[in-house]
Design a protein around this motif. Structure first.
Motif, mmCIF file in Angstrom:
data_model
loop_
_atom_site.group_PDB
_atom_site.id
_atom_site.type_symbol
_atom_site.label_atom_id
_atom_site.label_comp_id
_atom_site.label_asym_id
_atom_site.label_seq_id
_atom_site.Cartn_x
_atom_site.Cartn_y
_atom_site.Cartn_z
ATOM 1 N N MET A 229 -50.845 -21.495 0.082
ATOM 2 C CA MET A 229 -51.962 -22.402 -0.187
ATOM 3 C C MET A 229 -52.998 -21.748 -1.090
ATOM 4 N N ARG A 230 -53.839 -22.567 -1.664
ATOM 5 C CA ARG A 230 -54.952 -22.079 -2.459
ATOM 6 C C ARG A 230 -56.069 -21.644 -1.503
ATOM 7 N N PHE A 231 -56.977 -20.807 -1.989
ATOM 8 C CA PHE A 231 -58.026 -20.287 -1.122
ATOM 9 C C PHE A 231 -58.918 -21.393 -0.575
ATOM 10 N N ALA A 232 -59.247 -22.390 -1.402
ATOM 11 C CA ALA A 232 -60.107 -23.489 -0.940
ATOM 12 C C ALA A 232 -59.470 -24.231 0.235
ATOM 13 N N ASN B 93 -51.945 -19.456 -5.816
ATOM 14 C CA ASN B 93 -51.700 -19.589 -4.379
ATOM 15 C C ASN B 93 -51.669 -18.231 -3.701
ATOM 16 N N PHE B 94 -51.960 -18.273 -2.413
ATOM 17 C CA PHE B 94 -51.855 -17.103 -1.557
ATOM 18 C C PHE B 94 -50.862 -17.437 -0.458
ATOM 19 N N PHE B 95 -50.322 -16.407 0.160
ATOM 20 C CA PHE B 95 -49.507 -16.615 1.342
ATOM 21 C C PHE B 95 -50.354 -16.261 2.552
ATOM 22 N N THR C 10 -42.707 -15.439 15.174
ATOM 23 C CA THR C 10 -43.614 -16.430 15.745
ATOM 24 C C THR C 10 -44.637 -16.913 14.724
ATOM 25 N N ASN C 11 -44.840 -16.144 13.676
ATOM 26 C CA ASN C 11 -45.813 -16.524 12.656
ATOM 27 C C ASN C 11 -45.152 -17.417 11.620
#
Length: 88
Positions: free
Chosen positions: A65-68, A26-28, A59-60
């Motif tokens: 999630m995974r890259f796909a 996963n990436f953030f 605000t962000n």
């Protein structure tokens, strides 16, 4: 026309990244709200970065999630914007 990047923009396509990042868990992803109108707020909430103690409203949204999945969501947001709709 900078030689600094050389062929990187040609190689680092979504297809290339999805092929080579498929095995990464996963990436953030930092997602700005639609109301930001394309602006992304950068901030660091560490105390040493805000010595005066100003109130910082985040605000962000930080999404894992995974890259796909990122690629699919980015494409959907782009389709919505091109259709004149506000992305969520």
């Amino acid at each position: 026309n900078s030689a600094l990047l050389e062929d990187a923009p040609k190689r680092w396509s979504f297809e290339y990244l999805e092929r080579h990042l498929g095995d990464v868990d996963n990436f953030f992803v930092l997602r700005a709200p639609a109301s930001s109108r394309g602006r992304f707020a950068y901030y660091d909430n560490k105390p040493d970065k805000n010595p005066c103690g100003y109130k910082v409203v985040q605000t962000n949204k930080r999404v894992e999630m995974r890259f796909a999945a990122f690629r699919r969501q980015a494409a959907e947001v782009r389709r919505q914007r091109l259709a004149g709709k506000q992305a969520e």
